[in-house]
Write a protein that holds these residues in place. Structure first.
Motif, PDB file in Angstrom:
ATOM      1  N   SER A  52       0.840  -1.116   0.082  1.00 19.59           N
ATOM      2  CA  SER A  52       0.073   0.034  -0.044  1.00 19.59           C
ATOM      3  C   SER A  52       0.829   1.161   0.072  1.00 19.59           C
ATOM      4  N   GLY A  53       2.188   1.165  -0.157  1.00 17.05           N
ATOM      5  CA  GLY A  53       3.047   2.347  -0.402  1.00 17.05           C
ATOM      6  C   GLY A  53       3.560   2.977   0.882  1.00 17.05           C
ATOM      7  N   ILE A  54       3.080   2.470   2.113  1.00 13.30           N
ATOM      8  CA  ILE A  54       3.716   3.087   3.280  1.00 13.30           C
ATOM      9  C   ILE A  54       5.303   2.733   3.562  1.00 13.30           C
ATOM     10  N   TYR A  55       5.634   1.684   3.203  1.00 10.79           N
ATOM     11  CA  TYR A  55       7.055   1.111   3.257  1.00 10.79           C
ATOM     12  C   TYR A  55       7.620   1.145   1.639  1.00 10.79           C
ATOM     13  N   LEU A  77      -0.974   5.826  -4.996  1.00 16.03           N
ATOM     14  CA  LEU A  77      -1.625   4.255  -5.097  1.00 16.03           C
ATOM     15  C   LEU A  77      -3.105   4.321  -4.801  1.00 16.03           C
ATOM     16  N   CYS A  78      -3.543   5.127  -3.763  1.00 21.38           N
ATOM     17  CA  CYS A  78      -5.038   5.407  -3.560  1.00 21.38           C
ATOM     18  C   CYS A  78      -5.696   5.792  -4.726  1.00 21.38           C
ATOM     19  N   LYS A  79      -5.342   6.723  -5.501  1.00 18.93           N
ATOM     20  CA  LYS A  79      -5.927   7.015  -6.795  1.00 18.93           C
ATOM     21  C   LYS A  79      -5.946   6.175  -7.744  1.00 18.93           C
TER      22      LYS A  79
ATOM     23  N   THR B 212      -3.570   7.143   2.762  1.00 14.36           N
ATOM     24  CA  THR B 212      -4.131   6.085   2.588  1.00 14.36           C
ATOM     25  C   THR B 212      -5.480   6.548   1.768  1.00 14.36           C
ATOM     26  N   SER B 213      -6.400   7.818   2.343  1.00 14.01           N
ATOM     27  CA  SER B 213      -7.322   8.449   1.734  1.00 14.01           C
ATOM     28  C   SER B 213      -7.366   8.965   0.439  1.00 14.01           C
ATOM     29  N   GLY B 214      -6.038   9.203   0.045  1.00 11.75           N
ATOM     30  CA  GLY B 214      -5.822   9.930  -1.150  1.00 11.75           C
ATOM     31  C   GLY B 214      -5.294  11.211  -0.883  1.00 11.75           C
ATOM     32  N   VAL B 215      -5.100  11.825   0.224  1.00 12.36           N
ATOM     33  CA  VAL B 215      -4.653  12.935   0.369  1.00 12.36           C
ATOM     34  C   VAL B 215      -3.099  13.207   0.205  1.00 12.36           C
TER      35      VAL B 215
END
Lengths: 244, 335
Positions: A52-55, A77-79, B212-215
């Motif tokens: 999820s791109g945190i690491y 990644l959310c987008k 993670t909400s896209g901000v």
């Protein structure tokens, strides 16, 4: 054969001298529920954080819809359609439940829509049990889990990463969550779920990967996994693996 | 005919009210501002007027400070330095190049904004602590520069700055700083009530969940930091042209701590709280001169008290009071 939505190849994540994730490769098919299990501290959440791109993993590739997404940040990644929830539930505590979801609608989704309507719709979709104007700081863990799911769905993700949603639920709540995850899967969203709760795993996961000390030691359907010697050894020790 | 006319008038007045609401003014707040604006008409004591200017100035600084700490939850320990940079930029433009202070203070705002932007770009990708420390160090470095670049700043001797207005009357300064306060308030409030503000709040309350909400957290943090610094520069520019002399002490962390205390006592995340706190606390210190020496200790004590009993500061207290009062007046509820 369905196409793969997510493929990881030999992902390695180290923290100093400690290797938390050691060459994990998985292939997740579009539309399935993919479970990740393993003893505490096995590196499941770290692996999910890499996806999820945190690491940013040190080695390996992470392909989402065929494109390498390694090293991209969470909001990008959310987008692209990867949404997630957290093991320790997170919320914007000074905001109402509605505003919590609105943040994700406004910033996480590219669709042109009214944020208020969409947020209400989603809270309704996940059966959020309280009025939408309730402050997030007044919610208990279970209510926050519903809120997190709504927030994750608000980004119009195609791949939903769940980190122990079922932990700490009563049997009744567990049933509701399983139905909800089924509903989400049937709407076309692929789900990757880290989980310890056996009932959840056995009823809903199509395939499971087992991670132990950072390495993937097994993969297969739930039935295959519960009969896998290596897995039993990892969870219960060598003795049990033999007598079985 | 008559009916439609009154309807139109009603509509117009409603619209007016909405505009004020949209700009973030409550009737009470607006009334207080008007009261301040009327003061110079009735009071001729220059000392009191000077106090009002000081209060407004520190109030505006506290508002700008709150914009960062109260929303994206980052403490800008170099805030006074940004103000000082603004002061020196505007002062030097006026003394060296003969540029009007009225242009100078806006150049000062731009200079502080650029500095804030650069620090933000460098540090705001990381956790908030790094931005706080970096801004603090940059502030300390800038203060040393102001002390040591004697050719330019005259160092500890102090730089003489041309005043904004000729004559000794303080009233014009009140109107100028009042305009700056209103500008600051409207700009900050407008940003906060927009989508941008939602992003700020999300980032401040849970960074990872926001991302993670896209901000795009870095983008919004840098934006916030830059805007906040711009106002510090603007107010700093005014400060120089109001006091008439600039010394490196303006950039001192001590000043940041005073602004921080006002902001926290007023109530983080309210914007107006800091302004109100400035009006209460700065005059009190002026009247109790002996306390000036130990005012940082008193600020410290007040901070501790606020943290324990009213984390939301004066703003929280007054909002709760207003809530109870509304409950007491049933006829107002219907309106």
């Amino acid at each position: 054969m369905q196409e793969n939505i997510l493929v990881t190849k030999d992902v390695v994540k180290r923290f100093g001298g400690l290797t938390a994730v050691e060459k994990v490769s998985i292939e997740v098919k579009k539309g399935e529920v993919f479970g990740i299990i393993g003893p505490n501290g096995a590196g499941k959440t770290t692996f999910l954080n890499c996806v999820s791109g945190i690491y940013n993993p040190e080695e390996g590739e992470i392909l989402y819809k065929g494109k390498n997404i390694k090293g991209l940040s969470s909001h990008v990644l959310c987008k692209k359609g990867i949404a997630r929830t957290f093991q320790i539930v997170r919320s914007f505590h000074k905001m109402t439940a509605l505003d919590n979801v609105k943040v994700a609608v406004i910033f996480g989704s590219d669709k042109d829509q009214d944020p208020n309507d969409k947020a209400r719709e989603l809270l309704d979709y996940v059966n959020f049990p309280l009025p939408v104007e309730t402050l997030a700081s007044n919610l208990n863990t279970v209510q926050l889990k519903y809120l997190e799911l709504a927030r994750a769905l608000a980004t119009d993700g195609e791949l939903l990463l769940l980190d122990e949603v079922a932990a700490g639920l009563t049997p009744g709540e567990l049933g509701e969550f399983i139905d909800l995850i089924k509903k989400i899967r049937d709407s076309g969203v692929t789900v990757i779920s880290i989980e310890h709760v056996m009932k959840f795993i056995m009823t809903i996961c199509d395939r499971i990967a087992v991670i132990h000390y950072g390495e993937k030691i097994a993969e297969g359907t739930p039935e295959e996994i519960v009969n896998n010697k290596v897995v039993i050894e990892a969870y219960l020790g060598k003795e049990h693996a033999k007598t079985n | 005919m008559m009916q439609t006319e009154t309807n139109q008038n009603l509509l117009l007045s409603m619209k007016k009210k909405n505009i004020l609401r949209e700009l973030g003014f409550t009737p009470l707040g607006l009334g207080l501002l008007i009261l301040v604006a009327l003061v110079p008409l009735f009071i001729d004591n220059q000392y009191y007027l000077h106090l009002i200017v000081s209060s407004l100035m520190f109030g505006a600084l506290a508002m700008g400070f709150d914009f960062t700490v109260g929303y994206i939850n980052i403490v800008n320990f170099g805030y006074a330095a940004f103000m000082g940079v603004g002061g020196y930029v505007s002062a030097l433009l006026a003394t060296r190049l003969g540029i009007s202070p009225w242009i100078g203070i806006f150049v000062a705002a731009a200079a502080a904004a650029v500095l804030g932007f650069l620090i933000g770009i460098l540090t705001l990708r990381l956790r908030g602590m790094f931005a706080a420390i970096m801004a603090w160090f940059v502030g300390i470095v800038l203060m040393s520069l102001a002390s040591n670049m004697v050719d330019l700043t005259r160092g500890q001797l102090g730089l003489n700055v041309p005043l904004l207005f000729t004559g000794s009357g303080k009233a014009p300064y009140i109107y100028t700083i009042l305009a700056i306060v209103i500008l600051t308030y409207i700009v900050l409030k407008r940003m906060i009530s927009s989508k941008i503000g939602l992003a700020f709040n999300a980032i401040g309350q849970d960074l990872e969940a926001a991302e993670t909400s896209g901000v795009n957290a870095t983008k919004y943090k840098v934006l916030n930091f830059t805007v906040s610094c711009a106002f510090a520069g603007l107010i700093g520019g005014f400060y120089g042209h109001f006091v008439g002399i600039l010394t490196p002490a303006v950039l001192h962390t001590r000043v940041t701590v005073e602004i921080l205390a006002l902001c926290y006592i007023g109530g983080r995340g309210s914007i107006w709280g800091g302004l109100l706190a400035a009006f209460l606390i700065i005059p009190i210190f002026e009247f109790l001169r002996p306390l000036m020496e130990i005012r940082l200790i008193i600020y410290g004590l007040l901070l501790v008290l606020v943290m324990i009993f009213y984390p939301g500061g004066l703003a929280q207290f007054l909002n709760q009071l207003a809530f109870y009062l509304k409950d007491l007046m049933p006829f107002k509820k219907q309106a």
